[in-house]
Design an enzyme around this catalytic site. Structure first.
Site, mmCIF file in Angstrom:
data_model
loop_
_atom_site.group_PDB
_atom_site.id
_atom_site.type_symbol
_atom_site.label_atom_id
_atom_site.label_comp_id
_atom_site.label_asym_id
_atom_site.label_seq_id
_atom_site.Cartn_x
_atom_site.Cartn_y
_atom_site.Cartn_z
ATOM 1 N N HIS A 47 0.823 -1.203 0.000
ATOM 2 C CA HIS A 47 0.000 0.000 0.000
ATOM 3 C C HIS A 47 0.858 1.255 0.000
ATOM 4 O O HIS A 47 2.077 1.198 0.196
ATOM 5 C CB HIS A 47 -0.984 -0.004 1.168
ATOM 6 C CG HIS A 47 -0.351 0.019 2.534
ATOM 7 N ND1 HIS A 47 0.584 -0.888 2.949
ATOM 8 C CD2 HIS A 47 -0.550 0.857 3.591
ATOM 9 C CE1 HIS A 47 0.931 -0.626 4.202
ATOM 10 N NE2 HIS A 47 0.257 0.432 4.615
ATOM 11 N N HIS A 49 1.597 3.650 1.966
ATOM 12 C CA HIS A 49 2.093 4.307 3.164
ATOM 13 C C HIS A 49 3.618 4.340 3.026
ATOM 14 O O HIS A 49 4.219 3.371 2.550
ATOM 15 C CB HIS A 49 1.668 3.570 4.432
ATOM 16 C CG HIS A 49 0.270 3.939 4.877
ATOM 17 N ND1 HIS A 49 -0.441 3.186 5.778
ATOM 18 C CD2 HIS A 49 -0.521 4.988 4.522
ATOM 19 C CE1 HIS A 49 -1.628 3.770 5.970
ATOM 20 N NE2 HIS A 49 -1.702 4.852 5.218
ATOM 21 N N ASP A 51 6.193 3.883 4.776
ATOM 22 C CA ASP A 51 7.089 2.823 5.263
ATOM 23 C C ASP A 51 7.086 1.579 4.371
ATOM 24 O O ASP A 51 7.827 0.635 4.619
ATOM 25 C CB ASP A 51 6.754 2.444 6.720
ATOM 26 C CG ASP A 51 5.307 2.061 6.942
ATOM 27 O OD1 ASP A 51 4.425 2.634 6.273
ATOM 28 O OD2 ASP A 51 5.048 1.194 7.794
ATOM 29 N N ASP A 198 0.096 -4.779 7.622
ATOM 30 C CA ASP A 198 -0.787 -3.616 7.788
ATOM 31 C C ASP A 198 -2.247 -4.002 7.555
ATOM 32 O O ASP A 198 -2.911 -3.521 6.628
ATOM 33 C CB ASP A 198 -0.358 -2.471 6.852
ATOM 34 C CG ASP A 198 0.934 -1.823 7.336
ATOM 35 O OD1 ASP A 198 1.815 -2.578 7.813
ATOM 36 O OD2 ASP A 198 1.058 -0.589 7.282
ATOM 37 N N HIS A 256 6.929 -6.195 11.162
ATOM 38 C CA HIS A 256 6.326 -4.871 11.288
ATOM 39 C C HIS A 256 6.010 -4.541 12.768
ATOM 40 O O HIS A 256 4.925 -4.054 13.104
ATOM 41 C CB HIS A 256 5.041 -4.794 10.444
ATOM 42 C CG HIS A 256 4.685 -3.392 10.006
ATOM 43 N ND1 HIS A 256 4.434 -2.393 10.914
ATOM 44 C CD2 HIS A 256 4.539 -2.839 8.786
ATOM 45 C CE1 HIS A 256 4.133 -1.283 10.236
ATOM 46 N NE2 HIS A 256 4.196 -1.528 8.947
HETATM 47 ZN ZN LIG Z 1 3.220 -0.045 7.730
HETATM 48 ZN ZN LIG Z 2 0.037 1.255 6.612
#
Ligand SMILES: [Zn+2]
Ligand SMILES: [Zn+2]
Length: 304
Positions: A47, A49, A51, A198, A256
């Site tokens: 995705h 984001h 990171d 995530d 994560h």
């Molecule tokens: Zn993340």
């Molecule tokens: Zn995320």
């Protein structure tokens, strides 16, 4: 965290590399692993984001420094192509290999990508923005070669055995034709990996994780921070271990981890995960795992 980089998983198969997510600085760790930037075929992004995707420009630049790098395919949510094209345009960095993009959309087939070695499936998870989970499946291998059957059919050992093993039909000097199925057992399943970060547990995650050899899952929080995991669209370690166990994964690596925790907390993470699934571990930077074929141990011997 100082000793814990952003989450990326590189899968190497027959010298080729498939990368899942590329956080900032990803190219540095990839270089440390010596997996080879040239053999990077695919970057699958979960995705948009930071990171999970800020490392792609650096990777692309590093890859442009090696001669004769082949095509690179980037999979991801809608907007991944625009992000990369904009960075490329703004920084005007050198790029000398073909780049292609496959963006997910509602109507897209479940198989995102396929080549001679693997196929990659994808589906939407449950996060604060559209986030994709992935499943990499190695193509099935030909069945085991039956040497007794080959001898009984009068096939001399040597190149002809090799051809049959690769699925080719051969003709003997006497003119007899032998097809591979006369000497090969049933096809053997390839290995399977799930990459799901995530996300809260959802149906797609279970589906992508079903019966995999190894699941890389988001285990961001300790169980005592369950509420926070729910509002931020992440899993606790025991959420993740439960998904892996229920989906019948053979093993799980939980990744994560939130930077709010310290290395001293990792024991707690490991214990909470193992309570739900004994084959779950907490991932560490540069960790390398050899995945044995189902029914065989890591050096290829059958353990059935
Ligand atoms: Zn993340
Ligand atoms: Zn995320």
């Amino acid at each position: 965290m100082p000793g814990r980089s952003l989450t990326s998983v590189a899968v190497r198969l027959q010298g080729q590399v498939y990368l899942f997510d590329a956080g900032e600085g990803c190219q540095i760790n990839l270089k440390k692993t010596k997996l080879g930037i040239k053999s990077l075929r695919v970057v699958a992004v979960s995705h948009l984001h930071a990171d999970h995707c800020l490392g792609i420009p650096g990777l692309m630049m590093m890859r442009a420094q090696v001669p004769d790098a082949g095509p690179l395919t980037i999979l991801g949510p809608p907007g991944i192509e625009r992000f990369i094209r904009q960075v490329h345009e703004s920084l005007a960095f050198f790029l000398d290999y073909p780049l292609s993009f496959l963006e997910w959309n509602e109507g897209r087939a479940e198989v995102a990508y396929e080549d001679d070695l693997v196929r990659i499936l994808w589906g939407p998870l449950k996060h604060t923005t559209l986030c994709l989970g992935y499943r990499l499946e190695e193509h099935p291998r030909p069945g085991k070669f039956n040497t007794e059957a080959a001898r009984a059919l009068g096939i001399p050992s040597g190149p002809l055995w090799g051809k049959l093993q690769r699925g080719e039909t051969v003709t003997l000097n006497e003119g007899d034709t032998i097809s591979p199925k006369q000497v090969l057992g049933p096809p053997r399943p390839g290995r399977k990996i799930c990459y799901g970060v995530d996300t809260r547990p959802n149906k797609t995650l279970y589906h992508l994780c079903q019966g995999v050899d190894l699941a890389f899952l988001d285990g961001m929080f300790l169980p005592e921070h369950q509420e926070e995991a729910e509002t931020k669209g992440h899993m606790t370690v025991d959420d993740a271990a439960r998904v892996a166990a229920r989906a019948g994964a053979r093993a799980a690596v939980l990744v994560h981890i939130s930077p709010r925790y310290t290395e001293e907390d990792m024991g707690k993470f490991g214990d909470a995960a193992k309570e739900r699934f004994e084959n779950a571990v907490i991932g560490t930077d540069l960790q390398q795992i050899t995945i044995p074929y189902p029914g065989e141990d890591s050096d290829g011997r059958s353990n059935l």
